[in-house]
Design a protein around this motif. Structure first.
Motif, PDB file in Angstrom:
ATOM      1  N   VAL A 159     -33.201  47.169 -21.844  1.00 16.56           N
ATOM      2  CA  VAL A 159     -34.645  47.221 -22.073  1.00 16.56           C
ATOM      3  C   VAL A 159     -35.389  47.196 -20.743  1.00 16.56           C
ATOM      4  N   ALA A 160     -34.943  46.364 -19.808  1.00 17.10           N
ATOM      5  CA  ALA A 160     -35.584  46.301 -18.492  1.00 17.10           C
ATOM      6  C   ALA A 160     -35.541  47.663 -17.810  1.00 17.10           C
ATOM      7  N   GLY A 161     -34.374  48.299 -17.846  1.00 19.52           N
ATOM      8  CA  GLY A 161     -34.257  49.620 -17.244  1.00 19.52           C
ATOM      9  C   GLY A 161     -35.119  50.656 -17.938  1.00 19.52           C
ATOM     10  N   LEU A 162     -35.144  50.633 -19.261  1.00 18.62           N
ATOM     11  CA  LEU A 162     -35.954  51.601 -20.006  1.00 18.62           C
ATOM     12  C   LEU A 162     -37.444  51.386 -19.755  1.00 18.62           C
ATOM     13  N   ALA A 163     -37.867  50.125 -19.670  1.00 21.78           N
ATOM     14  CA  ALA A 163     -39.279  49.839 -19.386  1.00 21.78           C
ATOM     15  C   ALA A 163     -39.658  50.348 -18.000  1.00 21.78           C
ATOM     16  N   LEU A 164     -38.740  50.204 -17.048  1.00 24.26           N
ATOM     17  CA  LEU A 164     -38.984  50.718 -15.704  1.00 24.26           C
ATOM     18  C   LEU A 164     -39.055  52.239 -15.711  1.00 24.26           C
ATOM     19  N   ILE A 165     -38.131  52.881 -16.406  1.00 27.54           N
ATOM     20  CA  ILE A 165     -38.103  54.346 -16.475  1.00 27.54           C
ATOM     21  C   ILE A 165     -39.377  54.886 -17.123  1.00 27.54           C
ATOM     22  N   ALA A 166     -39.834  54.229 -18.183  1.00 24.09           N
ATOM     23  CA  ALA A 166     -41.046  54.683 -18.862  1.00 24.09           C
ATOM     24  C   ALA A 166     -42.248  54.647 -17.924  1.00 24.09           C
ATOM     25  N   ARG A 167     -42.361  53.578 -17.132  1.00 24.04           N
ATOM     26  CA  ARG A 167     -43.471  53.470 -16.186  1.00 24.04           C
ATOM     27  C   ARG A 167     -43.305  54.448 -15.035  1.00 24.04           C
ATOM     28  N   TRP A 168     -42.102  54.550 -14.519  1.00 22.96           N
ATOM     29  CA  TRP A 168     -41.811  55.449 -13.400  1.00 22.96           C
ATOM     30  C   TRP A 168     -42.131  56.894 -13.767  1.00 22.96           C
ATOM     31  N   SER A 169     -41.721  57.306 -14.946  1.00 23.49           N
ATOM     32  CA  SER A 169     -41.902  58.699 -15.373  1.00 23.49           C
ATOM     33  C   SER A 169     -43.286  58.982 -15.945  1.00 23.49           C
ATOM     34  N   GLY A 170     -44.012  57.921 -16.330  1.00 21.45           N
ATOM     35  CA  GLY A 170     -45.289  58.116 -17.012  1.00 21.45           C
ATOM     36  C   GLY A 170     -45.135  58.592 -18.440  1.00 21.45           C
ATOM     37  N   ASP A 171     -43.958  58.375 -19.022  1.00 26.23           N
ATOM     38  CA  ASP A 171     -43.667  58.811 -20.390  1.00 26.23           C
ATOM     39  C   ASP A 171     -44.256  57.786 -21.371  1.00 26.23           C
ATOM     40  N   THR A 172     -45.427  58.085 -21.889  1.00 27.69           N
ATOM     41  CA  THR A 172     -46.115  57.128 -22.762  1.00 27.69           C
ATOM     42  C   THR A 172     -45.413  56.971 -24.108  1.00 27.69           C
ATOM     43  N   THR A 173     -44.746  58.025 -24.578  1.00 28.90           N
ATOM     44  CA  THR A 173     -44.016  57.927 -25.841  1.00 28.90           C
ATOM     45  C   THR A 173     -42.833  56.978 -25.707  1.00 28.90           C
ATOM     46  N   LEU A 174     -42.091  57.094 -24.612  1.00 30.84           N
ATOM     47  CA  LEU A 174     -40.983  56.178 -24.364  1.00 30.84           C
ATOM     48  C   LEU A 174     -41.504  54.760 -24.175  1.00 30.84           C
ATOM     49  N   ASN A 175     -42.600  54.609 -23.461  1.00 33.49           N
ATOM     50  CA  ASN A 175     -43.167  53.279 -23.245  1.00 33.49           C
ATOM     51  C   ASN A 175     -43.525  52.621 -24.577  1.00 33.49           C
ATOM     52  N   ALA A 176     -44.120  53.385 -25.470  1.00 33.41           N
ATOM     53  CA  ALA A 176     -44.471  52.845 -26.787  1.00 33.41           C
ATOM     54  C   ALA A 176     -43.217  52.446 -27.564  1.00 33.41           C
ATOM     55  N   ALA A 177     -42.172  53.276 -27.470  1.00 32.42           N
ATOM     56  CA  ALA A 177     -40.925  52.973 -28.182  1.00 32.42           C
ATOM     57  C   ALA A 177     -40.282  51.700 -27.639  1.00 32.42           C
ATOM     58  N   VAL A 178     -40.344  51.515 -26.323  1.00 36.40           N
ATOM     59  CA  VAL A 178     -39.798  50.293 -25.727  1.00 36.40           C
ATOM     60  C   VAL A 178     -40.570  49.072 -26.226  1.00 36.40           C
ATOM     61  N   ASN A 179     -41.883  49.189 -26.274  1.00 34.65           N
ATOM     62  CA  ASN A 179     -42.709  48.063 -26.735  1.00 34.65           C
ATOM     63  C   ASN A 179     -42.489  47.741 -28.206  1.00 34.65           C
ATOM     64  N   GLU A 180     -41.990  48.708 -28.965  1.00 32.47           N
ATOM     65  CA  GLU A 180     -41.721  48.477 -30.385  1.00 32.47           C
ATOM     66  C   GLU A 180     -40.294  47.981 -30.648  1.00 32.47           C
ATOM     67  N   LEU A 181     -39.507  47.833 -29.592  1.00 29.41           N
ATOM     68  CA  LEU A 181     -38.114  47.441 -29.775  1.00 29.41           C
ATOM     69  C   LEU A 181     -37.921  46.068 -30.418  1.00 29.41           C
ATOM     70  N   PRO A 182     -38.743  45.057 -30.130  1.00 31.55           N
ATOM     71  CA  PRO A 182     -38.488  43.767 -30.797  1.00 31.55           C
ATOM     72  C   PRO A 182     -38.429  43.878 -32.318  1.00 31.55           C
ATOM     73  N   GLU A 183     -39.317  44.665 -32.895  1.00 31.53           N
ATOM     74  CA  GLU A 183     -39.312  44.824 -34.356  1.00 31.53           C
ATOM     75  C   GLU A 183     -38.083  45.600 -34.806  1.00 31.53           C
ATOM     76  N   ALA A 184     -37.737  46.668 -34.089  1.00 33.09           N
ATOM     77  CA  ALA A 184     -36.564  47.465 -34.467  1.00 33.09           C
ATOM     78  C   ALA A 184     -35.278  46.659 -34.325  1.00 33.09           C
ATOM     79  N   LEU A 185     -35.185  45.868 -33.278  1.00 27.33           N
ATOM     80  CA  LEU A 185     -33.978  45.079 -33.066  1.00 27.33           C
ATOM     81  C   LEU A 185     -33.867  43.943 -34.071  1.00 27.33           C
ATOM     82  N   SER A 186     -34.997  43.460 -34.560  1.00 27.20           N
ATOM     83  CA  SER A 186     -34.968  42.469 -35.635  1.00 27.20           C
ATOM     84  C   SER A 186     -34.344  43.070 -36.893  1.00 27.20           C
ATOM     85  N   ARG A 187     -34.684  44.327 -37.188  1.00 31.68           N
ATOM     86  CA  ARG A 187     -34.062  44.999 -38.325  1.00 31.68           C
ATOM     87  C   ARG A 187     -32.581  45.248 -38.068  1.00 31.68           C
TER      88      ARG A 187
END
Length: 342
Positions: A159-187
């Motif tokens: 998650v740390a790496g993906l959050a960094l990649i999302a910011r580095w690349s400016g990929d807002t879709t990936l950034n949103a998906a990373v931020n939604e991971l707590p709910e997905a991982l709970s499932r």
């Protein structure tokens, strides 16, 4: 054995640990991403061992797919044993270590920095030697991990790496998906794979298949089978298994296909169903029809993050399998929590 193992408790903590990391780590992620954009490296080198190296492999695919940059895993012994510095002046070096103590990982991070690379540490120990050897330290904030088998630190490293990649690349879709991971991982924690445990009775070897980021997850799953269950598990790309390894898939041989919702899903699905058709005892994390037995999965809605949910479901299964086979998953034979190699 205790009523609840440390491993089981730490698996249950994963969604909350990931949420805590995302809440606390914005400033360092933003600073590291800004430095990476300014440096604009032509290569990313990763430095890690064990589960951390599997996290690095996951990030390799994520960086190559998102940023188009080649990523190479550097053998830490190049610096620690052979005493060589590599030409890394126009590169970024990402070192991942839960403890941040292993001399070879620290030595390679120091070498990369000395050679001119921008050096980033991902670690669960902010005051570690690895942190001191790096330009930026991304603290996992995962708390103490008592089980020898890493679970919450592996997931949070990715998650740390993906959050960094999302910011580095400016990929807002990936950034949103990373931020939604707590709910997905709970499932994902709630996915029940228990039916596979009794099916593996009497089996001490199996294959785990994946592709792309899912291959990194297959590597991690195979390691956990070995660590906690004494099962000789081998991981293969769904594209590579036909190049020789398929020869030992005799009738009844177990196969676990870790298919994610990405461009490689069809490849993993087709190969797992094909092996099932040849008599393999095959299980598959996909609802695409065929002869392999389906396993439930928690889809994340993004192809880069989707494989990560699979390992969380797997962790819950393999902890239970370990106990089912009479082992204590917290105390694998001949292993220590912190492994320091030179």
């Amino acid at each position: 054995m205790p009523d609840q193992t440390h491993m089981r408790r730490e698996i249950s903590e994963i969604p909350g640990v990931v949420a805590n990391f995302l809440d606390r780590s914005g400033p360092v992620l933003d600073a590291a991403a800004a430095a990476l954009r300014q440096r604009d490296p032509s290569l990313v080198a990763t430095v890690a061992r064990g589960s951390s190296d599997h996290a690095s492999a996951y990030l390799k695919y994520a960086i190559e797919l998102t940023l188009g940059l080649p990523v190479a895993s550097i053998g830490p012994s190049i610096a620690s044993i052979y005493g060589k510095d590599l030409k890394l002046a126009n590169s970024a070096a990402i070192a991942i270590s839960q403890s941040g103590k292993s001399p070879d990982i620290v030595g390679m991070a120091e070498s990369a920095r000395r050679s001119g690379a921008i050096s980033i540490a991902i670690t669960n120990t902010a005051g570690s030697p690895l942190a001191a050897a790096s330009d930026f330290t991304i603290d996992l904030h995962a708390g103490v991990e008592q089980s020898v088998a890493a679970t919450k630190t592996f997931v949070t490293s990715v998650v740390a790496g993906l959050a960094l990649i999302a910011r580095w690349s400016g990929d807002t879709t990936l950034n949103a998906a990373v931020n939604e991971l707590p709910e997905a991982l709970s499932r994902a924690v709630s996915c029940d794979w228990s039916g596979m445990a009794s099916a593996l009775d009497g089996h001490n070897a199996l294959y785990v298949l994946g592709r792309g980021p899912g291959f990194a997850i297959a590597n991690e799953a195979a390691l956990k089978f070995k660590e906690t269950c004494n099962i000789q598990a081998e991981s293969y790309s769904a594209a590579e298994v036909m190049h020789g390894p398929v020869a030992i898939v005799t009738p009844g041989y177990p196969v676990l296909g870790l298919a994610a919702r990405d461009a490689a899903e069809g490849s993993v699905v087709d190969m797992t169903h094909k092996l099932a058709g040849q008599g393999a005892l095959a299980f598959l994390t996909s609802d695409r029809p065929g002869q392999a037995r389906p396993l439930p999965f928690a889809a994340t809605g993004h192809p880069i993050t989707d494989p990560l949910a699979l390992i969380v479901s797997f962790y819950g299964f393999v902890e239970a399998l370990s106990r089912h086979r009479g082992f204590n998953p917290d105390l694998p034979v001949a292993l220590n929590k912190v492994t320091e190699t030179v």
